[in-house]
Design a protein around this motif. Structure first.
Motif, PDB file in Angstrom:
ATOM      1  N   MET A   6       5.777  -0.771  13.566  1.00 19.38           N
ATOM      2  CA  MET A   6       5.166  -0.299  12.319  1.00 19.38           C
ATOM      3  C   MET A   6       6.054  -0.620  11.118  1.00 19.38           C
ATOM      4  O   MET A   6       5.574  -1.037  10.065  1.00 19.38           O
ATOM      5  N   LYS A   7       7.356  -0.417  11.288  1.00 17.36           N
ATOM      6  CA  LYS A   7       8.274  -0.637  10.154  1.00 17.36           C
ATOM      7  C   LYS A   7       8.340  -2.112   9.752  1.00 17.36           C
ATOM      8  O   LYS A   7       8.298  -2.452   8.573  1.00 17.36           O
ATOM      9  N   THR A   8       8.440  -3.005  10.764  1.00 18.20           N
ATOM     10  CA  THR A   8       8.524  -4.432  10.430  1.00 18.20           C
ATOM     11  C   THR A   8       7.210  -4.924   9.816  1.00 18.20           C
ATOM     12  O   THR A   8       7.217  -5.693   8.858  1.00 18.20           O
ATOM     13  N   LYS A   9       6.094  -4.422  10.344  1.00 14.48           N
ATOM     14  CA  LYS A   9       4.791  -4.804   9.778  1.00 14.48           C
ATOM     15  C   LYS A   9       4.701  -4.358   8.320  1.00 14.48           C
ATOM     16  O   LYS A   9       4.289  -5.121   7.445  1.00 14.48           O
ATOM     17  N   ARG A  10       5.120  -3.119   8.076  1.00 11.40           N
ATOM     18  CA  ARG A  10       5.061  -2.586   6.712  1.00 11.40           C
ATOM     19  C   ARG A  10       5.941  -3.407   5.771  1.00 11.40           C
ATOM     20  O   ARG A  10       5.558  -3.727   4.653  1.00 11.40           O
ATOM     21  N   MET A  11       7.144  -3.777   6.242  1.00 10.55           N
ATOM     22  CA  MET A  11       8.060  -4.569   5.401  1.00 10.55           C
ATOM     23  C   MET A  11       7.457  -5.927   5.072  1.00 10.55           C
ATOM     24  O   MET A  11       7.548  -6.408   3.939  1.00 10.55           O
ATOM     25  N   LEU A  12       6.815  -6.552   6.063  1.00 13.21           N
ATOM     26  CA  LEU A  12       6.195  -7.866   5.838  1.00 13.21           C
ATOM     27  C   LEU A  12       5.038  -7.774   4.860  1.00 13.21           C
ATOM     28  O   LEU A  12       4.940  -8.546   3.907  1.00 13.21           O
ATOM     29  N   VAL A  13       4.161  -6.806   5.109  1.00 15.01           N
ATOM     30  CA  VAL A  13       2.963  -6.642   4.267  1.00 15.01           C
ATOM     31  C   VAL A  13       3.370  -6.396   2.820  1.00 15.01           C
ATOM     32  O   VAL A  13       2.857  -7.017   1.891  1.00 15.01           O
ATOM     33  N   GLU A  14       4.342  -5.495   2.617  1.00 14.46           N
ATOM     34  CA  GLU A  14       4.763  -5.153   1.255  1.00 14.46           C
ATOM     35  C   GLU A  14       5.412  -6.350   0.571  1.00 14.46           C
ATOM     36  O   GLU A  14       5.188  -6.604  -0.602  1.00 14.46           O
ATOM     37  N   LYS A  15       6.213  -7.098   1.319  1.00 12.46           N
ATOM     38  CA  LYS A  15       6.958  -8.206   0.718  1.00 12.46           C
ATOM     39  C   LYS A  15       6.050  -9.375   0.387  1.00 12.46           C
ATOM     40  O   LYS A  15       6.227 -10.065  -0.604  1.00 12.46           O
ATOM     41  N   MET A  16       5.034  -9.582   1.246  1.00 11.99           N
ATOM     42  CA  MET A  16       4.145 -10.724   1.009  1.00 11.99           C
ATOM     43  C   MET A  16       3.205 -10.493  -0.167  1.00 11.99           C
ATOM     44  O   MET A  16       2.656 -11.430  -0.715  1.00 11.99           O
ATOM     45  N   GLY A  17       3.031  -9.211  -0.524  1.00 12.08           N
ATOM     46  CA  GLY A  17       2.267  -8.898  -1.719  1.00 12.08           C
ATOM     47  C   GLY A  17       0.864  -9.439  -1.712  1.00 12.08           C
ATOM     48  O   GLY A  17       0.058  -9.139  -0.849  1.00 12.08           O
ATOM     49  N   ARG A  18       0.559 -10.318  -2.668  1.00  8.26           N
ATOM     50  CA  ARG A  18      -0.821 -10.747  -2.876  1.00  8.26           C
ATOM     51  C   ARG A  18      -1.377 -11.474  -1.654  1.00  8.26           C
ATOM     52  O   ARG A  18      -2.529 -11.301  -1.298  1.00  8.26           O
ATOM     53  N   GLU A  19      -0.540 -12.305  -1.022  1.00  7.24           N
ATOM     54  CA  GLU A  19      -1.009 -13.018   0.178  1.00  7.24           C
ATOM     55  C   GLU A  19      -1.531 -12.023   1.208  1.00  7.24           C
ATOM     56  O   GLU A  19      -2.571 -12.211   1.813  1.00  7.24           O
ATOM     57  N   ALA A  20      -0.769 -10.937   1.398  1.00  4.70           N
ATOM     58  CA  ALA A  20      -1.138  -9.942   2.406  1.00  4.70           C
ATOM     59  C   ALA A  20      -2.450  -9.265   2.043  1.00  4.70           C
ATOM     60  O   ALA A  20      -3.274  -8.983   2.906  1.00  4.70           O
ATOM     61  N   VAL A  21      -2.638  -9.010   0.743  1.00  2.00           N
ATOM     62  CA  VAL A  21      -3.877  -8.350   0.304  1.00  2.00           C
ATOM     63  C   VAL A  21      -5.073  -9.244   0.602  1.00  2.00           C
ATOM     64  O   VAL A  21      -6.108  -8.788   1.086  1.00  2.00           O
ATOM     65  N   GLU A  22      -4.912 -10.536   0.356  1.00  2.00           N
ATOM     66  CA  GLU A  22      -6.006 -11.466   0.638  1.00  2.00           C
ATOM     67  C   GLU A  22      -6.325 -11.502   2.134  1.00  2.00           C
ATOM     68  O   GLU A  22      -7.452 -11.726   2.541  1.00  2.00           O
ATOM     69  N   LEU A  23      -5.303 -11.254   2.964  1.00  2.00           N
ATOM     70  CA  LEU A  23      -5.518 -11.220   4.413  1.00  2.00           C
ATOM     71  C   LEU A  23      -6.029  -9.854   4.875  1.00  2.00           C
ATOM     72  O   LEU A  23      -6.160  -9.602   6.059  1.00  2.00           O
TER      73      LEU A  23
END
Length: 1293
Positions: free
Chosen positions: A767-784
């Protein structure tokens, strides 16, 4: 079901569920308690023996099944205690709670007293143990001065913890050390001594009515020890409290009867704070306000909390006190306020916990070895001190908060700094805490407050002196007989007696003390609740509710974002952010938000309902809501109101329970014998009455109403079993382990518990690594489809700190022996020692396949040697970090920044011999499959760029390596002049560094520069070969490995290109291409796709002319990027220099604009530059001014002319030789900074020189284009632009 059913049925409405007696079983005799860490060096009187549940009534209750092992363990946490007639045998009182796996709680209240041992077998067994103990010591250790003869080191950190707790004698004997050495003058002799053993009477209740239970049990004990038998058999009173005393309804008070006196209790109303009967004032007295607020903050941030005290009741008071202050949140993790000696392995749990550990008198804290301390808050209650974890954010408005709490305490006569430092009195002492405090407090207004049961300080001293002096008492009696009245003394005594008898308003002193405690507790709780109501007044606006029904929400709970964290934080005042960014990541906050979402479909959870009511009330009172960003402290407004409601309930008793009465008992059983608790008649206590009393029939009808409505509602919701399963999963999401079972301690259960820990740690890592990736990727992650965008710098730091904490907990799990506060750093040190030893033996560097990286030929830099050991040495050389925990965290941050965290940890764990030596079989790090998954999750973090080391350790010295790469095809790579460079970053610059002639490479140490932004490169133009064509400069941070490229592609030398001897180059981060790395996001700053043009004019020669539309778009984009930069939070802005001078920056865009339509470049084989146009325009303006043409123009225009001339002349007069393009760049930067560029453009467009230097179709000659450009540039005037010193060095107006 109502309480009228038999004892085996459900009893949700009863005041008490069980009455229990624990003590010694005469049939089984003395059984040593092996689980409690037996210490055979101690006198047998001080050893631990197993206690048993001797009787419990009723047999079982369906809604609260009887857990015999857990109750026995918590009633007598350290087993049976033996005393002789020489020892103190004062009764003691403590409470405990059992948290079931579903999180519900049951409370226990225990009165422990001593009974004479009547069994000859037990007395003779104790005698035999004493003789054996004496014989052993006489033969082995005549000369041993210390109390502990054990010299072998403990094999386990838990064993050493147990032995450290046992190695000091218990408080009842002052001669313990002499006994341990073989001098047994005070040992046990069955002929001479009377042996006593502890026994416990306990009540189990569904709600924490601590004071009422304490008074009932103490009256019961008084009846046992009294000279006279009680008015009724004890069974009558126990039957009454078990079956005939109901729970008071919400908002009502209840009176029921003990053996000698009535007992009062009350329950808060629906809108009030939930019931909490533990004296909160006592917790503040024990720790002091400052310490308690710090402890409260640690609990909110879900750290590991260990309470430490000799007194069980103190552990309970502080634990319950601190958890009641969490309202509206609830502690979601392991909660064991009293940890029995047999459960010390619980401290090994790699999860947040709140536990209480009993200390022995005189035990040194330094001897207490705990499995993990990296994230531990250690609270030494008896010594009023607290040890906090590192990296600890402060609670918002802490100073004002402490001030408000201090005012409440002072109003009740308590000192904010905590109580006295003398040892605690036994829990049975009847003197009121309040009275003691009042005597010791030097508050004059309280001294003469007779309503509080106090006399004036001086008067009280006089009275105590006279009453305790036999001579003065005889004189007083003589004076009375002779008719002389000692008026002052009699008045004092009468006043004291009256207060003692009546108390206040007809209440006894004990009732008055309870009332004061209750009023103080509720006022302190209101202050805490008001803080949360202020901080989370608008939390509802940020709750994301996007599920159509409960079923779909529960099914998709794990994938959903329920709270808009980024928006919430952006609305908070700056000082709150360090705390809030950590807090909103906790499980208690997540559960609170889950409950809020579930309340759309179900009845609101109690705490949530009360909290939402508070917020609504605050909104009604404050019609003008305070601004969100205000950090002004707001005091609690309903302190008096809450205290009054408690007093009102006690003034007017709402309900009186049935009086105890004679039962249908067999005559002759349970005969009264003073000092011995009788054997109770089980048959009369096995079941309750038939439904003939009014409270039970009322609850019955209520239950029937509920049952009647239930079928009608069932088709609206899920199947109840399925729903409960989903609810439990949702609530336990992110929790590693629900409450561990106290009762079953078989190896299989302990193994199962450890397996749950391992699963939980792996889930948390995912959960922690996923959260760190999602937050860091920002807009890309939102589009996904991953939810929120744009991580803030603050949130990133919080998430990384949280990852550091997780790694520490993983490395602490299943340790063989505790060494140092950081388990991870301890493991790294062991690894380092082994590798360095191997290195010495083989006489070759530690460099196997996994430790070397491929040479970076493309950068021109030598390959950077990378290994676990190398990064450790970097950290060890940092003098700023003083602790092992700090070093471990720095190493994690550095490895994460280098994208080597997974690789390093894999390398560390590849030494299986070391791992087996350090860890037990069940440890997380020895579970192969889970370990592989864990390393894989960490590997995923290589997909994003972190600067978590560079941005945090800003003051450390860092070695940098710089390489200058010339363009070899077009020029001689050698130069006879003396080159130099100066590297600048976000945190400062390196100063001018001379480069050895023709070496083109250098290393230098300087304070951390942060992310690098510019390099100034130049030479002194000496010698025959003074011209130098440079391709680029490469600079690498030798610790983090970050490499920056500074493209140049220009000449440096007089009479070539634009005549520059010095250039300011703008940098970009080079993306490392590693086979091991996963996918990556593009770098933070895009590098130019081609080498910069050899001169500006060559652009026209090559035919690469950009269109007018492209030029206008590039200017608009450059300006937009600068505006966006200023709209970001300050900590996240990055480099403004790149936006001004880098590829695609404002200077680059304006160069294109000024170059559009520029007349042919070569006049008599000489290059013409845009700066030449500026110089000629300024020369014309100066001449025109002399002739007088400009004097006739309007004044603003003449001022603009003057400013342009001043700036151009000042740039030309600089001592630096930055070339014509460098001068143009500086003018654009200065004009933008000072807001003059939009004023200069129309002036240049109108200047007659333009006709000679620009073609008719040039953009600069189109009035409409110039005016639109002016409008675009004017938007930058709203921002405060600061230029790097590398750009403006040497410029003076």
């Amino acid at each position: 079901m109502s309480a009228t059913t038999s004892g085996s049925g459900s009893a949700p409405c009863r005041f008490a569920h069980y009455f229990i007696i624990c003590g010694i079983d005469n049939e089984t005799g003395l059984e040593p308690d092996a689980l409690a860490g037996e210490n055979f060096d101690q006198s047998p009187l001080k050893r631990t023996f197993k206690s048993k549940v001797l009787a419990h009534y009723p047999e079982n209750i369906e809604s609260n099944p009887f857990d015999q092992d857990a109750v026995n363990m918590l009633c007598m946490p350290k087993g049976l205690s033996f005393r002789t007639q020489r020892d103190s045998r004062a009764a003691q009182y403590h409470s405990f709670l059992i948290t079931r796996e579903d999180g519900s709680r049951t409370y226990g209240f225990v009165h422990t007293f001593y009974e004479e041992v009547t069994s000859p077998q037990i007395c003779s067994a104790m005698q035999a143990l004493h003789q054996m103990h004496q014989a052993e010591h006489n033969t082995s250790a005549h000369n041993c001065p210390s109390s502990s003869s054990s010299s072998s080191s403990s094999s386990s950190s838990m064993d050493s913890l147990a032995s450290s707790l046992e190695d000091v004698e218990s408080p009842s004997s002052s001669h313990g050390n002499r006994r341990s050495c073989g001098c047994f003058r005070e040992g046990y002799n069955s002929l001479r001594d009377t042996l006593y053993v502890s026994k416990a009477a306990c009540l189990i209740t569904p709600m924490p009515f601590m004071h009422a239970c304490k008074r009932f049990l103490s009256q019961l004990h008084r009846a046992v020890t009294s000279n006279q038998p009680p008015p009724l058999p004890l069974e009558s009173y126990i039957y009454n409290i078990l079956f005939e005393v109901p729970l008071p309804p919400p908002g009502r008070s209840l009176k029921f009867h003990g053996v000698y006196e009535p007992i009062l209790c009350q329950r808060p109303g629906v809108g009030e704070l939930p019931l909490a009967d533990f004296p909160l004032g006592e917790a503040f007295r024990l720790l002091g306000v400052e310490n308690l607020v710090q402890l409260f903050t640690c609990v909110l941030l879900e750290m590991q909390i260990l309470l430490y005290s000799q007194d069980y009741q103190r552990l309970m008071v502080v634990a319950e006190g601190i958890t009641t202050l969490l309202f509206p949140f609830q502690w979601q993790h392991v909660y064991v306020p009293i940890l029995p000696a047999s459960l010390l392995h619980f401290l090994d749990a790699p999860v947040p916990y709140l536990m209480g550990l009993q200390s022995k008198e005189g035990t040194d804290r330094s001897k207490l070895e705990l499995p993990q301390e990296a994230n531990l808050c250690f609270v030494d209650i008896d010594n009023h001190c607290i040890e906090l974890p590192e990296d600890f954010p402060q609670f918002p408005n802490k100073t004002e908060f402490i001030q408000e709490l201090s005012e409440v305490l002072l109003s009740f006569g308590l000192s904010p700094d905590g109580g006295n430092t003398s040892p605690a009195p036994p829990a049975t002492t009847q003197t009121s805490t309040l009275e003691t405090e009042l005597k010791s407090t030097s508050l004059s207004e309280l001294d003469d407050d007779r309503r509080n049961g106090n006399l004036g300080g001086e008067a009280l001293d006089v009275l105590e002196l006279l009453q305790g002096n036999p001579t003065l008492e005889r004189l007083q009696a003589l004076a009375k007989r002779t008719g002389v009245k000692v008026a002052r003394l009699e008045a004092l005594a009468a006043g004291q007696k009256a207060i003692g008898e009546e108390g206040v308003g007809g209440r006894s002193p004990a009732e008055e003390e309870e009332l004061q405690n209750a009023k103080l507790s509720v006022q302190l709780r209101e202050v805490f609740a008001a803080r949360f109501a202020t901080m989370f007044a608008d939390y509802e606006s940020f709750v994301i509710q996007n599920s159509p029904d409960l079923e779909s929400w529960l099914t998709n709970r794990e994938q959903m974002h329920n709270f808009d964290k980024a928006s919430f934080l952006s609305d908070q005042p700056e000082p709150y952010l360090p705390f809030l960014s950590h807090f909103i990541e906790t499980q208690m906050f997540a559960t609170f938000i889950d409950n809020k979402i579930i309340s759309q479909w179900e009845e609101k959870e109690t705490l949530l309902r009360v909290f939402d009511g508070r917020i609504e009330k605050a909104r009604l009172y404050n019609v003008r809501a305070p601004s969100l960003r205000s950090s002004i402290y707001q005091k609690c407004t309903f302190l008096k109101e809450s205290a009054q409601s408690i007093e009102q309930r006690l003034k007017k008793i709402d309900h009186t329970a049935i009086h105890p009465h004679l039962l249908n008992m067999k005559i002759g059983q349970g005969k009264y014998q003073q000092g011995f608790f009788p054997k109770l008649q089980a048959d009369v206590l096995a079941s309750g009455p038939t439904s003939n009393n009014r409270w039970s029939s009322r609850t019955c009808s209520t239950q029937r109403r509920v049952d009647r409505h239930r079928p009608q509602n069932e088709h609206f919701v899920l199947d109840n079993d399925l729903k409960e399963k989903y609810m439990q999963e949702a609530r336990n999401l992110g929790k590693n382990l629900r409450q561990p079972k106290l009762s079953d301690l078989s190896p299989a259960v302990i193994a199962q518990t450890n397996w749950k820990f391992v699963e939980g740690l792996l889930k948390e890592c995912k959960m922690k690594t996923k959260r760190m990736l999602v937050e860091k990727m920002g807009r890309e992650a939102v589009e996904l489809g991953h939810g929120e965008a744009n991580i803030t710098g603050l949130e990133e730091n919080t998430l990384i700190a949280s990852l550091c904490d997780l790694l520490e907990r993983i490395w602490s799990h299943g340790l063989q022996v505790k060494q140092g506060k950081s388990a991870l750093w301890s493991h790294l040190l062991h690894y380092q020692a082994r590798e360095e030893k191997n290195e010495l033996q083989s006489e070759s560097p530690v460099a196997n396949v996994q430790e070397k990286r491929k040479p970076e030929s493309s950068t021109g830099l030598p390959a950077l040697r990378v290994s676990v050991i190398q990064d450790m040495r970097h950290i060890q050389s940092m003098g700023e970090i003083k602790t092992d925990v700090g070093r471990a965290r720095a190493w994690i941050r550095l490895s994460l920044e280098k994208k080597l965290l997974s690789q390093h940890l894999k390398q560390l764990l590849s030494n299986q011999t070391l791992t087996k030596k350090l860890y037990k079989r069940y440890a997380f790090l020895r579970c192969e499959e889970e370990k592989e998954q864990f390393l894989f999750h960490l590997l995923s973090l290589n997909a994003v760029d972190y600067f978590c080391f560079t941005s945090v350790f800003t003051t450390i010295m860092i070695p940098y390596r710089a390489v200058i790469i010339p363009i070899k095809k077009l020029s001689n790579t050698m130069t006879t002049s003396n080159p130099w460079l100066c590297v600048s970053g976000e945190l400062g610059d390196s100063g001018v560094r001379q480069i050895t002639k023709n070496v083109l490479e250098m290393t230098f140490d300087c304070q951390n520069l942060g992310k690098l932004t510019t390099v100034q490169l130049g030479h002194d133009n000496s010698g025959l070969l003074a011209k130098w064509l440079v391709d680029c400069v490469m600079v690498r941070n030798e610790i983090s490995g970050h490499t920056y490229k500074f493209p140049c592609g220009r000449w440096l030398g007089k009479g070539v290109d634009d005549g520059s001897l010095e250039r300011v180059l703008i940098g970009e981060l080079v993306v490392q291409c590693n086979d091991d790395d996963g996918g990556r996001t593009p770098p933070l700053q895009r590098s130019p796709s081609q080498i910069r043009r050899i001169s500006i004019t060559s652009l026209t020669a090559r035919g690469n002319k950009p269109t007018t539309v492209q030029i206008q778009e590039s200017i608009g984009e450059a300006v937009n990027n600068i505006i966006k930069h200023f709209h970001k939070p300050e900590k996240e802005r990055g480099s403004l220099t790149v936006l001004m001078c880098g590829e695609g920056g404002l200077v680059w865009a304006l160069e294109q604009f000024f170059h559009h339509g520029f007349r042919t470049a070569r006049l008599f084989q000489k290059n013409v530059f845009v700066w030449d146009f500026y110089e000629r325009a300024v020369a014309f303006m100066v001449n025109a001014d002399h002739i007088g043409d400009i004097q006739e123009t309007p004044e603003p225009l003449s001022l603009t002319c003057e400013s342009l001339c001043r700036y151009v002349n000042a740039i030309n007069n600089m001592p630096r030789s930055i070339g014509k393009d460098g001068k143009f760049q500086l003018l654009v930067c200065l004009g933008t900074r000072d807001g003059l560029l939009p004023q200069w453009l129309p002036l240049l467009a109108e200047c007659p020189v333009i006709t000679r230097m620009y073609e008719e179709n040039a953009l600069l000659r189109e009035k409409l284009t110039v005016s639109s450009l002016v409008a675009v540039l004017q938007t930058l005037n709203d921002f405060h632009i600061t230029l790097e010193t590398s750009l403006t060095k040497g410029f003076e107006l």
